[in-house]
Write a protein that holds these residues in place. Structure first.
Motif, PDB file in Angstrom:
ATOM      1  N   LYS A  90       2.056   6.543  -7.054  1.00 47.31           N
ATOM      2  CA  LYS A  90       0.788   7.664  -7.398  1.00 47.31           C
ATOM      3  C   LYS A  90       1.395   9.203  -7.036  1.00 47.31           C
ATOM      4  CE  LYS A  90      -3.756   8.941  -6.422  1.00 47.31           C
ATOM      5  NZ  LYS A  90      -5.196   8.443  -5.725  1.00 47.31           N
ATOM      6  N   GLU A  91       1.975   9.199  -6.096  1.00 46.36           N
ATOM      7  CA  GLU A  91       2.426  10.773  -5.870  1.00 46.36           C
ATOM      8  C   GLU A  91       3.405  11.057  -6.645  1.00 46.36           C
ATOM      9  OE1 GLU A  91       3.633  10.444  -1.606  1.00 46.36           O
ATOM     10  OE2 GLU A  91       1.682  10.638  -0.804  1.00 46.36           O
TER      11      GLU A  91
ATOM     12  N   ALA B 134       0.940  -1.188   0.037  1.00 43.62           N
ATOM     13  CA  ALA B 134      -0.297  -0.080   0.093  1.00 43.62           C
ATOM     14  C   ALA B 134       0.844   1.229  -0.009  1.00 43.62           C
ATOM     15  CB  ALA B 134      -0.892   0.044   1.096  1.00 43.62           C
ATOM     16  N   GLU B 135       1.876   1.168   0.774  1.00 42.88           N
ATOM     17  CA  GLU B 135       2.968   2.166   0.812  1.00 42.88           C
ATOM     18  C   GLU B 135       3.591   2.596  -0.441  1.00 42.88           C
ATOM     19  OE1 GLU B 135       5.639   1.685   3.890  1.00 42.88           O
ATOM     20  OE2 GLU B 135       4.225   2.447   5.596  1.00 42.88           O
ATOM     21  N   GLN B 136       4.034   1.242  -1.253  1.00 39.18           N
ATOM     22  CA  GLN B 136       4.648   1.529  -2.459  1.00 39.18           C
ATOM     23  C   GLN B 136       3.544   2.120  -3.615  1.00 39.18           C
ATOM     24  OE1 GLN B 136       7.720   1.422  -3.168  1.00 39.18           O
ATOM     25  NE2 GLN B 136       7.500   1.547  -5.495  1.00 39.18           N
ATOM     26  N   LYS B 137       2.390   1.826  -3.541  1.00 40.61           N
ATOM     27  CA  LYS B 137       1.305   2.202  -4.438  1.00 40.61           C
ATOM     28  C   LYS B 137       0.982   3.755  -4.140  1.00 40.61           C
ATOM     29  CE  LYS B 137      -3.279   1.166  -6.108  1.00 40.61           C
ATOM     30  NZ  LYS B 137      -4.466   0.430  -5.993  1.00 40.61           N
ATOM     31  N   LYS B 138       1.123   4.070  -2.894  1.00 36.97           N
ATOM     32  CA  LYS B 138       0.844   5.442  -2.525  1.00 36.97           C
ATOM     33  C   LYS B 138       2.011   6.153  -3.086  1.00 36.97           C
ATOM     34  CE  LYS B 138      -0.179   8.763   1.075  1.00 36.97           C
ATOM     35  NZ  LYS B 138      -0.190   8.802   2.639  1.00 36.97           N
ATOM     36  N   LYS B 139       3.226   5.618  -2.946  1.00 36.98           N
ATOM     37  CA  LYS B 139       4.420   6.355  -3.259  1.00 36.98           C
ATOM     38  C   LYS B 139       4.614   6.704  -4.723  1.00 36.98           C
ATOM     39  CE  LYS B 139       9.628   6.394  -3.204  1.00 36.98           C
ATOM     40  NZ  LYS B 139      10.613   5.478  -2.547  1.00 36.98           N
TER      41      LYS B 139
END
Length: 234
Positions: A115-116, A108-113
């Motif tokens: 996306k940003e 989830a953290e990787q996906k958020k990163k």
């Protein structure tokens, strides 16, 4: 050879042997031993302690007790092994659950990163207002072309919806009642001076200000458009 009348002890010995067999049988998953009513019958079929030379009777008694102790130890070892295996299974399940939760969190953290980073890349790829050559006047098509180059592609339609409702892409539009000015109908109009001194005549400066306003207040032009749809202003 001396015969000793110890039938009661012989029965007890048979009972002990039978008990040992029962313990061993249970530990090995076998059938249960005979009940107490068969003990004496079993003793009758067994060599009496009195028939054994007196010098060896102590050895027989000791062997019987040793067998009982061995059977009890085996049963205890089996129980301990089973308990250890169950504990290991539970711990393995707990560890697997923790590892999965950690993997999900990292994903989830990787996906958020990602996306940003994609959003930053999209914004950095658009043109700045200062990159456009100033003109004396601009057509609606020219103003829209500027906006397409300045607003991130995934936000352009939302930005366009707001501008179309506010000024129909007229960068010199003035609201006669409130005095709101320009593409975004900024109120008061001079607020757009924060984006450039030519805010009255340069649509690129107005677009720059409008994009910054929408990002800071609503997170994005699409956030601003959602608010506009609910309230008819932004």
């Amino acid at each position: 050879m001396s015969r000793i009348s110890v039938r009661g002890f012989a029965v007890a010995s048979a009972t002990a042997v039978t008990t040992v067999g029962a313990v061993v049988g249970v530990a090995a998953g076998g059938a249960p031993a005979a009940d107490d009513n068969n003990f004496e019958a079993a003793a009758a079929d067994t060599t009496l302690l009195a028939d054994i030379p007196a010098g060896q009777q102590a050895q027989v008694q000791t062997a019987s007790l040793t067998q009982q102790a061995d059977a009890q130890a085996s049963a205890a070892d089996a129980a301990a092994k089973k308990s250890a295996e169950e504990s290991a299974r539970l711990q393995a399940a707990k560890d697997a659950k923790s590892k999965k939760a950690e993997a999900d969190r990292k994903a989830a953290e990787q996906k958020k990163k990602e996306k940003e980073e994609a959003e930053r890349a999209s914004r950095s790829a658009v043109r700045d207002a200062s990159s456009f050559t100033a003109q004396g006047s601009y057509t609606v098509a020219q103003v829209k072309a500027m906006a397409r180059q300045m607003v991130p592609a995934d936000q352009f339609q939302c930005f366009s919806n707001i501008v179309n409702h506010e000024s129909t892409w007229n960068y010199r539009a003035v609201n006669p009642s409130s005095g709101a000015y320009g593409l975004m109908q900024a109120l008061p109009g001079h607020k757009m001076s924060s984006a450039g001194a030519d805010w009255q005549t340069n649509p690129a400066t107005q677009i720059k200000w409008g994009l910054s306003y929408m990002d800071s207040r609503y997170g994005s032009p699409c956030g601003a458009w959602s608010f506009w749809q609910a309230n008819n202003w932004y």
